[in-house]
Enzyme design. Structure first.
Site: not given
Ligand SMILES: C[S@@+](CC[C@H](N)C(=O)[O-])C[C@H]1O[C@@H](n2cnc3c(N)ncnc32)[C@H](O)[C@@H]1O
Length: 258
Positions: A210-211, A242
């Site tokens: 994504d993104n 989104e």
């Molecule tokens: C865009 S959100 C994910 C949205 C989710 N997939 C959804 O659609 O419901 C990004 C998430 O990645 C987590 N995050 C950021 N860097 C990360 C990493 N290196 N490993 C695991 N999680 C990470 C953040 O805490 C955040 O909750």
């Protein structure tokens, strides 16, 4: 057109008029550090979804989540538009074992989890313990606690989480059918390389990212384009960020060729 539909159209087409979007932009550095925007919207989303959806009904839970993100505070869920691309990819992969990187508050995990066949599993890796707690609550509320496990960690932590996935969650050679990358955009490529080095993928495994346009994962995009027809075959989906229709985004679905 009713006043309500005019408001909905403006919200969709002009997201920067929404306070929660402006607040999100201001909270960018906090989000990068903690995984939360910093104004309590993730906890508010949990309470809203619990109060406004039917327990054991994943579709009702997702609908409440989407409603909260459209009408209250925007969330970084994959959302309902890109969610359809994700749903179709999960259905194509028909995974026995799926991995999500970046679980946030459980929206995409519920989306993936509800599409799994009986006995299939999703492990969602999320580095924020607070987000993981919200995700677990809502995954259980959706009735998916058996199929979906949230692990607090990150693939880039020097082997700790990779070992945990192998020792406790059945990740082994050729065992992983589906990966959803939705975490730190700079980590997409290195984390995919770690997964490749671990040997977990097999020919036919799918990776969905994504993104790729916003915030953007240029290294990952370049890698997939350079690997086209060699080790990966990719479909690029033009879509939108989104919960609005102003900003364009790109989702990649890549099949591993071995
Ligand atoms: C865009 S959100 C994910 C949205 C989710 N997939 C959804 O659609 O419901 C990004 C998430 O990645 C987590 N995050 C950021 N860097 C990360 C990493 N290196 N490993 C695991 N999680 C990470 C953040 O805490 C955040 O909750």
């Amino acid at each position: 057109m009713t006043a309500k539909s005019v408001v909905a159209t403006l919200r969709d087409r002009l997201p920067f008029l929404r306070w929660s979007v402006i607040r999100f932009a201001v909270g960018g550095p906090t989000f990068a550090r903690t995984g939360q925007v910093g104004d309590g919207r993730e906890e508010a989303a949990r309470e809203y979804v619990l109060a406004n959806s039917i327990a054991g009904e994943p579709l009702s839970v997702l609908a409440a989540y989407d409603r909260f993100a459209r009408t209250r505070s925007v969330l970084v869920n994959v959302g309902d538009e890109k969610g359809l691309i994700l749903d179709a990819a999960v259905s194509r992969a028909a995974p026995s074992l799926a991995l999500e990187l970046g679980g946030y508050c459980g929206y995409s995990a519920i989306r993936i989890g509800r599409a799994l066949a009986p006995g299939a599993r999703l492990v969602s890796v999320e580095f924020s313990a607070d987000n993981a707690g919200i995700a677990r609550t809502l995954i259980a509320h959706a009735g998916l606690a058996e199929q979906v496990t949230v692990v607090v960690g990150t693939i880039g932590d020097g082997g700790v989480t990779v070992k945990r996935l192998a020792d406790e969650h059945g990740f082994g050679t050729g065992a992983l059918d589906f990966v959803f990358l939705d975490h730190d955009k700079k980590a997409y490529l290195p984390d995919l390389e770690t997964i490749l080095d671990a040997g977990w993928l097999h020919p036919g495994s799918l990776a969905v990212a994504d993104n790729v346009r916003i915030p953007g994962a240029p290294d990952y995009l370049r890698y997939m384009r350079e690997s086209e027809g060699k080790s990966w075959r990719t479909v690029e989906y033009d879509t939108h960020v989104e919960y609005q229709s102003l900003l364009k985004d790109l989702v990649l679905e890549s099949e591993y060729l071995g």
